[in-house]
Motif scaffolding. Structure first.
Motif, PDB file in Angstrom:
ATOM      1  N   ALA A 137      -7.309  -1.869 -13.729  1.00 49.82           N
ATOM      2  CA  ALA A 137      -8.529  -2.103 -12.933  1.00 49.82           C
ATOM      3  C   ALA A 137      -8.488  -1.002 -11.896  1.00 49.82           C
ATOM      4  O   ALA A 137      -9.349  -0.410 -11.323  1.00 49.82           O
ATOM      5  N   SER A 138      -7.360  -0.554 -11.393  1.00 52.33           N
ATOM      6  CA  SER A 138      -7.298   0.652 -10.366  1.00 52.33           C
ATOM      7  C   SER A 138      -7.887   1.862 -11.064  1.00 52.33           C
ATOM      8  O   SER A 138      -8.754   2.597 -10.474  1.00 52.33           O
ATOM      9  N   ILE A 139      -7.351   2.271 -12.371  1.00 50.33           N
ATOM     10  CA  ILE A 139      -8.136   3.533 -13.086  1.00 50.33           C
ATOM     11  C   ILE A 139      -9.690   3.235 -13.306  1.00 50.33           C
ATOM     12  O   ILE A 139     -10.593   4.131 -13.189  1.00 50.33           O
ATOM     13  N   HIS A 140      -9.971   1.943 -13.572  1.00 47.37           N
ATOM     14  CA  HIS A 140     -11.603   1.581 -13.833  1.00 47.37           C
ATOM     15  C   HIS A 140     -12.028   1.983 -12.365  1.00 47.37           C
ATOM     16  O   HIS A 140     -13.411   2.867 -12.590  1.00 47.37           O
ATOM     17  N   HIS A 141     -11.835   1.607 -11.335  1.00 51.94           N
ATOM     18  CA  HIS A 141     -12.429   1.724 -10.112  1.00 51.94           C
ATOM     19  C   HIS A 141     -12.598   3.238  -9.707  1.00 51.94           C
ATOM     20  O   HIS A 141     -13.178   3.808  -9.111  1.00 51.94           O
ATOM     21  N   LYS A 142     -11.363   3.970 -10.106  1.00 53.37           N
ATOM     22  CA  LYS A 142     -11.141   5.267  -9.575  1.00 53.37           C
ATOM     23  C   LYS A 142     -12.361   6.142 -10.681  1.00 53.37           C
ATOM     24  O   LYS A 142     -12.983   7.151 -10.058  1.00 53.37           O
ATOM     25  N   PHE A 158     -16.457   6.019  -1.928  1.00 55.85           N
ATOM     26  CA  PHE A 158     -15.222   5.708  -1.022  1.00 55.85           C
ATOM     27  C   PHE A 158     -14.764   4.459  -1.231  1.00 55.85           C
ATOM     28  O   PHE A 158     -13.695   3.968  -1.386  1.00 55.85           O
ATOM     29  N   ARG A 159     -15.988   3.350  -1.372  1.00 55.67           N
ATOM     30  CA  ARG A 159     -15.558   2.203  -1.593  1.00 55.67           C
ATOM     31  C   ARG A 159     -14.826   1.898  -2.894  1.00 55.67           C
ATOM     32  O   ARG A 159     -13.786   1.291  -2.894  1.00 55.67           O
ATOM     33  N   ARG A 160     -15.256   2.525  -3.908  1.00 56.30           N
ATOM     34  CA  ARG A 160     -14.355   2.725  -5.254  1.00 56.30           C
ATOM     35  C   ARG A 160     -13.154   2.986  -5.153  1.00 56.30           C
ATOM     36  O   ARG A 160     -12.085   2.284  -5.682  1.00 56.30           O
ATOM     37  N   PHE A 161     -12.948   4.200  -4.546  1.00 51.96           N
ATOM     38  CA  PHE A 161     -11.621   4.624  -4.286  1.00 51.96           C
ATOM     39  C   PHE A 161     -10.933   3.810  -3.588  1.00 51.96           C
ATOM     40  O   PHE A 161      -9.310   3.502  -3.959  1.00 51.96           O
ATOM     41  N   SER A 162     -11.252   3.196  -2.596  1.00 52.14           N
ATOM     42  CA  SER A 162     -10.215   2.272  -1.712  1.00 52.14           C
ATOM     43  C   SER A 162     -10.097   0.941  -2.243  1.00 52.14           C
ATOM     44  O   SER A 162      -9.034   0.487  -2.416  1.00 52.14           O
ATOM     45  N   LYS A 163     -10.979   0.435  -3.354  1.00 49.89           N
ATOM     46  CA  LYS A 163     -10.611  -0.590  -4.137  1.00 49.89           C
ATOM     47  C   LYS A 163      -9.505  -0.286  -5.083  1.00 49.89           C
ATOM     48  O   LYS A 163      -8.782  -1.074  -5.772  1.00 49.89           O
ATOM     49  N   SER A 164      -9.645   0.915  -5.899  1.00 55.42           N
ATOM     50  CA  SER A 164      -8.643   1.342  -6.646  1.00 55.42           C
ATOM     51  C   SER A 164      -7.323   1.479  -6.023  1.00 55.42           C
ATOM     52  O   SER A 164      -6.200   0.974  -6.790  1.00 55.42           O
ATOM     53  N   LEU A 190      -1.723   8.952  -9.807  1.00 56.07           N
ATOM     54  CA  LEU A 190      -2.986   8.236  -9.576  1.00 56.07           C
ATOM     55  C   LEU A 190      -2.997   8.132  -8.049  1.00 56.07           C
ATOM     56  O   LEU A 190      -3.888   8.432  -7.416  1.00 56.07           O
ATOM     57  N   ARG A 191      -1.959   7.782  -7.442  1.00 49.60           N
ATOM     58  CA  ARG A 191      -1.856   7.712  -6.017  1.00 49.60           C
ATOM     59  C   ARG A 191      -2.436   8.846  -5.430  1.00 49.60           C
ATOM     60  O   ARG A 191      -3.170   8.951  -4.483  1.00 49.60           O
ATOM     61  N   VAL A 192      -1.829  10.192  -5.829  1.00 46.71           N
ATOM     62  CA  VAL A 192      -2.174  11.369  -5.325  1.00 46.71           C
ATOM     63  C   VAL A 192      -3.646  11.590  -5.348  1.00 46.71           C
ATOM     64  O   VAL A 192      -4.137  12.168  -4.624  1.00 46.71           O
ATOM     65  N   LYS A 193      -4.242  11.329  -6.635  1.00 44.97           N
ATOM     66  CA  LYS A 193      -5.626  11.557  -6.931  1.00 44.97           C
ATOM     67  C   LYS A 193      -6.542  10.994  -5.954  1.00 44.97           C
ATOM     68  O   LYS A 193      -7.416  11.226  -5.497  1.00 44.97           O
ATOM     69  N   LEU A 194      -6.094   9.488  -5.774  1.00 48.25           N
ATOM     70  CA  LEU A 194      -6.798   8.776  -4.781  1.00 48.25           C
ATOM     71  C   LEU A 194      -6.783   9.166  -3.450  1.00 48.25           C
ATOM     72  O   LEU A 194      -8.064   9.104  -2.805  1.00 48.25           O
ATOM     73  N   TYR A 195      -5.601   9.298  -3.097  1.00 46.39           N
ATOM     74  CA  TYR A 195      -5.621  10.056  -1.542  1.00 46.39           C
ATOM     75  C   TYR A 195      -6.425  11.496  -1.385  1.00 46.39           C
ATOM     76  O   TYR A 195      -7.210  11.554  -0.479  1.00 46.39           O
ATOM     77  N   ASN A 196      -6.412  12.181  -2.655  1.00 38.42           N
ATOM     78  CA  ASN A 196      -7.140  13.481  -2.485  1.00 38.42           C
ATOM     79  C   ASN A 196      -8.760  12.876  -2.676  1.00 38.42           C
ATOM     80  O   ASN A 196      -9.494  13.632  -1.712  1.00 38.42           O
ATOM     81  N   ASN A 197      -9.193  11.966  -3.340  1.00 35.18           N
ATOM     82  CA  ASN A 197     -10.525  11.681  -3.404  1.00 35.18           C
ATOM     83  C   ASN A 197     -11.145  10.896  -2.230  1.00 35.18           C
ATOM     84  O   ASN A 197     -12.081  11.192  -1.814  1.00 35.18           O
ATOM     85  N   LYS A 213      -4.788  12.902   7.497  1.00 39.95           N
ATOM     86  CA  LYS A 213      -3.802  12.119   7.100  1.00 39.95           C
ATOM     87  C   LYS A 213      -3.771  11.855   5.651  1.00 39.95           C
ATOM     88  O   LYS A 213      -2.616  11.441   5.282  1.00 39.95           O
ATOM     89  N   LEU A 214      -4.692  11.584   4.894  1.00 38.68           N
ATOM     90  CA  LEU A 214      -4.740  11.104   3.507  1.00 38.68           C
ATOM     91  C   LEU A 214      -4.117  12.564   2.804  1.00 38.68           C
ATOM     92  O   LEU A 214      -3.348  12.244   1.693  1.00 38.68           O
ATOM     93  N   CYS A 215      -4.564  13.530   3.132  1.00 37.17           N
ATOM     94  CA  CYS A 215      -3.936  15.100   2.355  1.00 37.17           C
ATOM     95  C   CYS A 215      -2.402  15.061   2.519  1.00 37.17           C
ATOM     96  O   CYS A 215      -1.715  15.287   1.679  1.00 37.17           O
ATOM     97  N   SER A 216      -1.784  14.679   3.998  1.00 37.77           N
ATOM     98  CA  SER A 216      -0.428  14.732   4.146  1.00 37.77           C
ATOM     99  C   SER A 216       0.392  13.674   3.256  1.00 37.77           C
ATOM    100  O   SER A 216       1.433  13.927   2.931  1.00 37.77           O
ATOM    101  N   LEU A 217      -0.378  12.540   3.245  1.00 39.43           N
ATOM    102  CA  LEU A 217       0.168  11.441   2.305  1.00 39.43           C
ATOM    103  C   LEU A 217       0.302  11.921   0.921  1.00 39.43           C
ATOM    104  O   LEU A 217       1.226  11.613   0.196  1.00 39.43           O
ATOM    105  N   ALA A 218      -0.615  12.509   0.547  1.00 42.53           N
ATOM    106  CA  ALA A 218      -0.784  13.038  -0.928  1.00 42.53           C
ATOM    107  C   ALA A 218       0.447  14.044  -1.099  1.00 42.53           C
ATOM    108  O   ALA A 218       1.242  14.070  -2.293  1.00 42.53           O
ATOM    109  N   LEU A 219       0.535  15.028  -0.007  1.00 45.72           N
ATOM    110  CA  LEU A 219       1.764  16.057  -0.103  1.00 45.72           C
ATOM    111  C   LEU A 219       3.144  15.490  -0.207  1.00 45.72           C
ATOM    112  O   LEU A 219       3.964  15.997  -0.502  1.00 45.72           O
ATOM    113  N   LYS A 220       3.122  14.372   0.540  1.00 44.57           N
ATOM    114  CA  LYS A 220       4.484  13.767   0.685  1.00 44.57           C
ATOM    115  C   LYS A 220       4.866  13.300  -0.693  1.00 44.57           C
ATOM    116  O   LYS A 220       6.107  13.386  -1.252  1.00 44.57           O
ATOM    117  N   ASN A 221       3.990  13.090  -1.806  1.00 42.50           N
ATOM    118  CA  ASN A 221       4.291  12.721  -3.178  1.00 42.50           C
ATOM    119  C   ASN A 221       4.256  13.814  -3.966  1.00 42.50           C
ATOM    120  O   ASN A 221       4.925  13.977  -5.096  1.00 42.50           O
TER     121      ASN A 221
END
Length: 290
Positions: A137-142, A158-164, A190-197, A213-221
């Motif tokens: 489902a996460s991949i579908h919404h992404k 944005f709403r789709r990415f949030s749901k993913s 996938l988490r990194v892609k969602l942060y970026n998106n 903040k989102l980019c910094s979270l992605a860079l932690k991963n």
């Protein structure tokens, strides 16, 4: 005929419905339920008379097949119809009315129609889903979100990415005895892609702090992720934090010296960072002038 009731209301939109024929109160659609509906007597008008319905609207289109999965629509009119369906019972027929107004409280659009909720296929609550289903489902919404970005429907994306992201988080805590390391790695990617998106969407609305903040979270991963570094650079620049922006874009160029977008951004930042350094040098000089 029953009394008209309010389904949902806010300053720019009000949804009302009147039950014509009651349904089975034991079967009501909720998130991810599959509904089969039919519409009748569709009218869309404004102050000047009949008007067009948004082309992105699925439920009121000529190609609508009568099937709705609650939570899987993107257009604002479709999502308002989902709200109506979630307050209907299986078998119910109602008269629905949605009124949209602008900031001056002037009528923009009024949609009315009959809705017959023919059938509801009940689904498990999300809390009962397996990790496989949550991940799918996460991949579908992404993927839906990516398509919406291509269509420049950023808010819907944005709403789709949030749901993913919500589906992905619902898998936690990850049980290593159930989910293999390779699958955990895919989830992290996938988490990194969602942060970026999500950051990309925030940048379209100049929401620089949220994007940062989102980019910094992605860079932690993924500390070497070029998209995260580039978009954080844009966020820093938008916040006039030019030294931090410069550091990120230089990091990108260290990873990929041929990145065209990074080169352009570096050229754009160069005079700004030069001025920052000159201003700093002047301050230091003044400190030592007697």
């Amino acid at each position: 005929m029953n009394q008209e009731t309010i389904v949902s209301t806010r300053t720019d939109r009000e949804i009302r419905k009147t039950i014509i024929t009651p349904g089975d109160y034991n079967i009501v659609p909720y998130e991810d339920s599959r509904c089969r509906i039919s519409l009748s007597d569709i009218v869309c008008k404004n102050d000047t008379g009949p008007c067009d319905i948004e082309t992105e609207c699925v439920i009121l289109s000529s190609t609508f097949d009568g099937n709705v999965v609650i939570g899987d629509m993107d257009n604002f009119i479709d999502k308002d119809f989902e709200l109506i369906l979630q307050q209907m019972c299986c078998g119910e027929t109602c008269l629905a009315k949605i009124v949209y107004r602008n900031n001056q409280n002037e009528l923009v659009k009024e949609i009315s129609c009959g809705i017959h909720l023919k059938d509801v296929t009940e689904e498990q609550l999300i809390s009962d889903w397996s990790w496989n289903r949550l991940y799918e489902a996460s991949i579908h919404h992404k993927e839906k979100g990516v398509q919406l970005v291509k269509e420049k429907r950023i808010f819907d994306a944005f709403r789709r990415f949030s749901k993913s992201f919500k589906m992905l988080v619902a898998i936690e805590p990850i049980d290593p005895e159930v989910i293999a390391d390779e699958q955990v790695k895919e989830m992290t990617e996938l988490r990194v892609k969602l942060y970026n998106n999500l950051a990309h969407c925030q940048l379209q609305f100049n929401e620089y702090e949220a994007a940062l903040k989102l980019c910094s979270l992605a860079l932690k991963n993924d500390p070497e992720n070029i998209k995260s570094l580039y978009r954080r650079c844009i966020a820093y620049a938008g916040l006039h934090m030019y030294e931090e922006a410069w550091a990120d874009i230089q990091h990108v160029l260290q990873i990929d010296p041929h990145d065209k977008a990074a080169k352009l951004k570096a050229n754009e930042l160069r005079p700004l960072i030069k001025k920052v350094n000159e201003d700093y040098s002047n301050v230091i000089k003044k400190m030592f002038i007697s």
